[in-house]
Design a protein around this motif. Structure first.
Motif, PDB file in Angstrom:
ATOM      1  N   GLU A 247       0.808  -1.225   0.000  1.00  0.00           N
ATOM      2  CA  GLU A 247       0.000   0.000   0.000  1.00  0.00           C
ATOM      3  C   GLU A 247       0.843   1.278   0.000  1.00  0.00           C
ATOM      4  O   GLU A 247       0.610   2.171  -0.822  1.00  0.00           O
ATOM      5  CB  GLU A 247      -0.992   0.013   1.157  1.00  0.00           C
ATOM      6  CG  GLU A 247      -1.936   1.199   1.061  1.00  0.00           C
ATOM      7  CD  GLU A 247      -3.088   1.128   2.049  1.00  0.00           C
ATOM      8  OE1 GLU A 247      -3.650   2.188   2.320  1.00  0.00           O
ATOM      9  OE2 GLU A 247      -3.417   0.034   2.538  1.00  0.00           O
ATOM     10  N   PRO A 248       1.853   1.405   0.868  1.00  0.00           N
ATOM     11  CA  PRO A 248       2.639   2.646   0.812  1.00  0.00           C
ATOM     12  C   PRO A 248       3.432   2.792  -0.495  1.00  0.00           C
ATOM     13  O   PRO A 248       3.641   3.905  -0.960  1.00  0.00           O
ATOM     14  CB  PRO A 248       3.565   2.568   2.019  1.00  0.00           C
ATOM     15  CG  PRO A 248       3.421   1.220   2.583  1.00  0.00           C
ATOM     16  CD  PRO A 248       2.198   0.596   2.021  1.00  0.00           C
ATOM     17  N   LEU A 249       3.831   1.651  -1.079  1.00  0.00           N
ATOM     18  CA  LEU A 249       4.536   1.728  -2.364  1.00  0.00           C
ATOM     19  C   LEU A 249       3.596   2.244  -3.456  1.00  0.00           C
ATOM     20  O   LEU A 249       3.982   3.056  -4.289  1.00  0.00           O
ATOM     21  CB  LEU A 249       5.081   0.364  -2.772  1.00  0.00           C
ATOM     22  CG  LEU A 249       6.315  -0.132  -2.034  1.00  0.00           C
ATOM     23  CD1 LEU A 249       6.609  -1.586  -2.387  1.00  0.00           C
ATOM     24  CD2 LEU A 249       7.526   0.740  -2.345  1.00  0.00           C
ATOM     25  N   LEU A 250       2.366   1.757  -3.441  1.00  0.00           N
ATOM     26  CA  LEU A 250       1.415   2.096  -4.506  1.00  0.00           C
ATOM     27  C   LEU A 250       0.722   3.434  -4.306  1.00  0.00           C
ATOM     28  O   LEU A 250       0.256   4.052  -5.267  1.00  0.00           O
ATOM     29  CB  LEU A 250       0.371   0.986  -4.647  1.00  0.00           C
ATOM     30  CG  LEU A 250       0.939  -0.366  -5.102  1.00  0.00           C
ATOM     31  CD1 LEU A 250      -0.134  -1.432  -5.082  1.00  0.00           C
ATOM     32  CD2 LEU A 250       1.567  -0.249  -6.477  1.00  0.00           C
TER      33      LEU A 250
ATOM     34  N   ASP B 272       3.187   6.734  -0.096  1.00  0.00           N
ATOM     35  CA  ASP B 272       3.165   7.152   1.303  1.00  0.00           C
ATOM     36  C   ASP B 272       4.605   7.288   1.800  1.00  0.00           C
ATOM     37  O   ASP B 272       5.174   6.371   2.371  1.00  0.00           O
ATOM     38  CB  ASP B 272       2.393   6.130   2.143  1.00  0.00           C
ATOM     39  CG  ASP B 272       2.254   6.545   3.601  1.00  0.00           C
ATOM     40  OD1 ASP B 272       2.866   7.563   4.006  1.00  0.00           O
ATOM     41  OD2 ASP B 272       1.540   5.839   4.332  1.00  0.00           O
ATOM     42  N   PHE B 273       5.169   8.457   1.568  1.00  0.00           N
ATOM     43  CA  PHE B 273       6.559   8.736   1.922  1.00  0.00           C
ATOM     44  C   PHE B 273       6.824   8.623   3.418  1.00  0.00           C
ATOM     45  O   PHE B 273       7.958   8.424   3.828  1.00  0.00           O
ATOM     46  CB  PHE B 273       6.945  10.155   1.477  1.00  0.00           C
ATOM     47  CG  PHE B 273       6.923  10.371   0.003  1.00  0.00           C
ATOM     48  CD1 PHE B 273       8.049  10.122  -0.758  1.00  0.00           C
ATOM     49  CD2 PHE B 273       5.775  10.822  -0.626  1.00  0.00           C
ATOM     50  CE1 PHE B 273       8.046  10.328  -2.136  1.00  0.00           C
ATOM     51  CE2 PHE B 273       5.749  11.031  -1.996  1.00  0.00           C
ATOM     52  CZ  PHE B 273       6.886  10.775  -2.747  1.00  0.00           C
ATOM     53  N   HIS B 274       5.788   8.757   4.231  1.00  0.00           N
ATOM     54  CA  HIS B 274       5.945   8.797   5.681  1.00  0.00           C
ATOM     55  C   HIS B 274       5.668   7.461   6.363  1.00  0.00           C
ATOM     56  O   HIS B 274       5.788   7.375   7.586  1.00  0.00           O
ATOM     57  CB  HIS B 274       5.047   9.887   6.269  1.00  0.00           C
ATOM     58  CG  HIS B 274       5.317  11.232   5.653  1.00  0.00           C
ATOM     59  ND1 HIS B 274       6.493  11.921   5.863  1.00  0.00           N
ATOM     60  CD2 HIS B 274       4.587  11.987   4.804  1.00  0.00           C
ATOM     61  CE1 HIS B 274       6.471  13.044   5.183  1.00  0.00           C
ATOM     62  NE2 HIS B 274       5.324  13.108   4.521  1.00  0.00           N
TER      63      HIS B 274
ATOM     64  N   ILE C 162       8.831   2.716   4.560  1.00  0.00           N
ATOM     65  CA  ILE C 162       9.449   3.534   3.510  1.00  0.00           C
ATOM     66  C   ILE C 162      10.525   4.431   4.124  1.00  0.00           C
ATOM     67  O   ILE C 162      11.603   4.604   3.563  1.00  0.00           O
ATOM     68  CB  ILE C 162       8.388   4.360   2.755  1.00  0.00           C
ATOM     69  CG1 ILE C 162       7.327   3.437   2.138  1.00  0.00           C
ATOM     70  CG2 ILE C 162       9.034   5.253   1.707  1.00  0.00           C
ATOM     71  CD1 ILE C 162       7.846   2.358   1.210  1.00  0.00           C
ATOM     72  N   VAL C 163      10.236   4.980   5.291  1.00  0.00           N
ATOM     73  CA  VAL C 163      11.227   5.802   5.999  1.00  0.00           C
ATOM     74  C   VAL C 163      12.466   4.954   6.311  1.00  0.00           C
ATOM     75  O   VAL C 163      13.607   5.408   6.121  1.00  0.00           O
ATOM     76  CB  VAL C 163      10.615   6.410   7.291  1.00  0.00           C
ATOM     77  CG1 VAL C 163      11.682   7.061   8.156  1.00  0.00           C
ATOM     78  CG2 VAL C 163       9.515   7.403   6.933  1.00  0.00           C
TER      79      VAL C 163
END
Length: 185
Positions: A46-49, A52-54, A58-59
């Motif tokens: 989900e954060p990749l797609l 979601d930089f935060h 990903i952080v």
């Protein structure tokens, strides 16, 4: 010597790309480097797609790039380009996430028709991200990578020789760069 981030952009848990990278990680450790593996497929989708930089994962991945002296980027080739999974991660990194880094691009694929994917698809992106030095990469045919019943990776002799040369050249370039940046005193 140096800290190396070894990134697999394959979406498959049993990919030849990932196995080849882990095989080469051992060679780099033999050169005295600290190698940190990162399989992009283990990051939450989900954060990749959704960019979601935060998101904490990903952080954390971004921090791994920051602390690395060098980066090995491995990807399977799909439709004459690097994987979409790898693209998703690279898009979330800061614009100049590779500034000051030595980079070794590697690709795997089923046909020599994809051999130029490193130079025409991946290298421009790595360059735009500020890589200080992108050493010559290597494209490996899937058929040249096999996995024994014991899980050990076996690489065809000519390919193994070429990969050893590319890996050793990366190590030497990285070692020279780290030595040049070391404080004197």
């Amino acid at each position: 010597m140096a800290t190396i981030l070894s990134v697999s952009g394959s979406p498959s848990a049993t990919s030849r790309t990932g196995r080849l990278l882990r095989h080469l990680d051992d060679r780099l450790r033999g050169h005295g480097h600290d190698v940190i593996p990162l399989d992009v497929r283990t990051l939450p989708a989900e954060p990749l797609l959704t960019a979601d930089f935060h998101h904490p994962a990903i952080v954390e991945a971004t921090a791994l790039f920051e602390q690395a002296d060098g980066v090995v980027i491995g990807t399977p080739v799909y439709k004459a380009a690097y994987s979409g999974l790898l693209k998703s991660l690279l898009d979330l990194l800061p614009q100049y996430a590779l500034t000051g880094k030595t980079v070794l691009p590697l690709a795997t694929g089923g046909s020599t028709a994809h051999v130029l994917a490193i130079d025409y698809a991946l290298r421009p992106v790595l360059n735009s991200m500020g890589a200080a030095h992108i050493v010559p990469g290597w494209f490996t045919l899937d058929k040249d990578i096999t996995v024994g019943e014991d899980g050990m990776v076996v690489v065809a002799p000519d390919t193994a020789k070429a990969l050893a040369h590319a890996t050793d050249q990366f190590s030497a370039s990285l070692g020279a760069r780290v030595a040049a940046l070391a404080p004197t005193g």
